[in-house]
Design an enzyme around this catalytic site. Structure first.
Site, short mmCIF file in Angstrom:
data_model
loop_
_atom_site.label_atom_id
_atom_site.label_comp_id
_atom_site.label_asym_id
_atom_site.label_seq_id
_atom_site.Cartn_x
_atom_site.Cartn_y
_atom_site.Cartn_z
N SER A 251 1.16 -1.50 0.05
CA SER A 251 -0.29 0.30 0.26
C SER A 251 1.02 1.68 -0.22
O SER A 251 1.80 1.27 0.21
CB SER A 251 -0.70 0.04 1.35
OG SER A 251 0.02 0.47 2.29
N LYS A 252 0.01 2.23 -0.16
CA LYS A 252 1.32 3.53 -0.04
C LYS A 252 2.01 3.69 0.72
O LYS A 252 2.94 4.43 1.57
CB LYS A 252 0.12 4.55 0.68
CG LYS A 252 -0.48 5.08 -1.44
CD LYS A 252 -1.28 6.08 -1.42
CE LYS A 252 -2.03 6.40 -1.88
NZ LYS A 252 -3.20 7.07 -1.93
N ARG A 253 2.06 3.13 2.40
CA ARG A 253 2.81 3.41 3.22
C ARG A 253 3.72 2.81 2.62
O ARG A 253 5.17 4.12 3.26
CB ARG A 253 2.30 2.54 4.38
CG ARG A 253 0.87 2.82 5.37
CD ARG A 253 1.15 1.76 6.35
NE ARG A 253 0.08 1.13 6.18
CZ ARG A 253 1.07 -0.13 6.26
NH1 ARG A 253 1.72 -0.45 6.98
NH2 ARG A 253 0.55 -1.70 6.16
N HIS A 254 4.42 2.22 1.94
CA HIS A 254 5.11 1.37 1.61
C HIS A 254 5.70 2.74 0.75
O HIS A 254 7.40 1.64 1.12
CB HIS A 254 5.44 0.16 1.02
CG HIS A 254 4.70 -0.86 1.92
ND1 HIS A 254 3.45 -1.13 1.92
CD2 HIS A 254 5.21 -1.35 2.90
CE1 HIS A 254 3.02 -2.63 3.11
NE2 HIS A 254 4.06 -2.23 3.63
#
Ligand code: GLU
Length: 484
Positions: A251-254
């Site tokens: 996800s965008k977190r990564h």
């Protein structure tokens, strides 16, 4: 054997992300490998979340990746993609068939509140838990149908099992009774995903449905629909998830996940296609695959069952390899809009000079953006001076070296790499110093830093005029700091 027919069917409710791009790529590769067709179908039936901007972004990303599609609506016109909202008649016709065969029934339940809506069901889908529409008295049903719009719910058969041979997971089984009657057409006449998907896959003669395994739970519903509509089943293959380095769903977190973001960050489509193809598809130890090599080698037997981890460092490495593979001329062509965008060059800047500049940077660059930024000192824009480098190398004792070099470069008859190198070496020899003692102060004077591409190339592509002007500036700066 008939040719295979594959499709990619994104919903335009977000940008094309790595997972979607991999699904598209696997379908495209399989179609190209087996000499079949690849279709693009925009599943735009979620009216609340679909936007034109997302559709455009998906088409852009597909084009950027080079994933071309073969067919589409209209005869003789530009082909495709298909849009489900342009195909409502087909879904209505299929729903009518199910209704008249008693395989579906009208549902009059009120739409669910937004808060109740889960991910797979949109808010306007009628409530399911307390729906009694299946048991409604026929006369009452007729009366309510005549009253106005209503949804249509599929009457799922409740006996036995569905057994499927998934192309990737092998045998999978589902209990029919687990599948509750589900909505196929909403009251506004718009179909739900599973229904539209089946009607279209059948109409488009899709032979293989290859998609992410987040859709595995939809497949039994779709199988029941194929059966009820008397249609042949395609083969199904569900490809495993992509995880972030922490083993959680990517996800965008990564980091970047949308293709648009990777593009903006300076990744090349060749590198992304190469990297994404290897996410979940094993094929020897070779790392670098061009498009034609992928087409030749790709097949589903190399696709594994287990989730794979997205490795940003590896993608970056691969991107650097592709920068070097594609070479300076191509990189100069691709990086030009970035330099123009930064206002560093105008449209008439010489292509030969840009290629020369790129040739000094491709060895080290990992992204196009890095390549663009590192070239700053080549252009007529202020660039930062590294204070430490300046203090160490732009000194009184180095001033005569800079002045002497300026004189010799100014007198060069031919402005070539070899002539420039000879001038540096001769000056060092004449002064009885090592070449580095000339090169380092000059490097700081010309680039503002102690780290740069090879000095002779830098001087060559900086050009005589800029080189002399910068040496002069450095000499003035040394004199100024000596005065203060
Ligand atoms: N529109 C669905 C999605 O974007 C397509 C799934 C499928 O390939 O059937 O996930």
């Amino acid at each position: 054997m008939n040719a295979v027919r594959l499709r990619f069917a994104p919903s335009p409710t977000g940008f094309l992300h790595v997972g979607g791009a991999r699904t598209a790529l696997f379908n495209w590769l399989l179609a190209r490998h087996r000499g079949g067709a690849f279709l693009l179908r925009i599943e735009d039936t979620d009216r609340q979340r679909s936007t034109q901007a997302y559709t455009d972004a998906i088409l852009d990303a597909m084009t950027w990746l080079g994933l071309d599609w073969d067919e589409g609506p209209g005869i003789g016109g530009p082909h495709g993609p298909y849009y489900q909202m342009e195909r409502l008649d087909r879904y209505h016709e299929a729903a009518d068939r199910l209704l008249s065969g008693g395989r579906a029934y009208p549902c009059f339940c009120p739409p669910r509140a937004e808060a109740e809506a889960t991910e797979d069901l949109e808010p306007e889908t009628p409530v399911r838990a307390d729906c009694r529409c299946a048991e409604m008295d026929p006369a009452e049903r007729q009366r309510r149908v005549a009253e106005g719009p209503h949804a249509v719910r599929f009457a799922t058969p409740k006996d036995g099992e569905i057994e499927l041979e998934d192309l990737i997971h092998g045998s999978v089984r589902f209990e029919r009774k687990e599948i509750v009657d589900f909505i196929i057409l909403k009251a506004d006449g718009v179909p739900t995903y599973n229904f539209a998907c089946v009607v279209d896959d059948a109409a488009m003669c899709i032979t293989h449905v290859i998609r992410g395994d987040d859709h595995l739970s939809n497949t039994p519903k779709q199988v029941l629909l194929y059966e009820a509509l008397g249609l042949d089943l395609p083969r199904f293959g569900h490809i495993p998830m992509i995880l972030g380095p922490d083993k959680k769903r990517l996800s965008k977190r990564h980091g970047a996940v949308s293709l648009q973001q990777f593009r903006e960050d300076g990744y090349l489509p060749e590198a992304l296609v190469n990297y994404i193809a290897r996410l979940g598809w094993a094929h020897g130890d070779e790392e670098i695959f061009g498009r034609q090599e992928l087409i030749a080698a790709f097949d589903l037997d190399g696709v594994g069952k287990s989730a794979c981890v997205f490795d940003y460092a590896k993608l970056e490495w691969l991107n650097g390899e592709w920068i070097r593979r594609l070479g300076a001329a191509e990189m100069a062509r691709r990086v030009r809009p970035l330099w123009e965008g930064r206002g560093w060059i105008g449209p008439d800047e010489s292509g030969e000079r840009l290629e020369g500049i790129a040739s000094t940077l491709v060895e080290r660059a990992r992204t196009l953006v890095e390549l663009a930024d590192k070239a700053r000192f080549y252009f007529d824009v202020p660039f930062p001076w590294d204070g430490e480098a300046r203090a160490k190398f732009l000194t009184d004792s180095n001033r005569p070296i800079l002045a002497a070099l300026a004189e010799r470069l100014g007198a060069l008859r031919e402005w070539s790499h070899d002539a420039i190198e000879a001038a540096f070496r001769q000056l060092a020899a004449d002064r009885g110093v090592k070449p580095g003692a000339v090169i380092q102060p000059v490097r700081v004077a010309l680039t503002g830093s102690t780290v740069s591409p090879g000095m002779f190339e830098v001087v060559q592509w900086l050009g005589r005029e800029r080189t002399l002007a910068r040496l002069e500036e450095a000499i003035v700066a040394i004199a100024d700091s000596a005065r203060t």
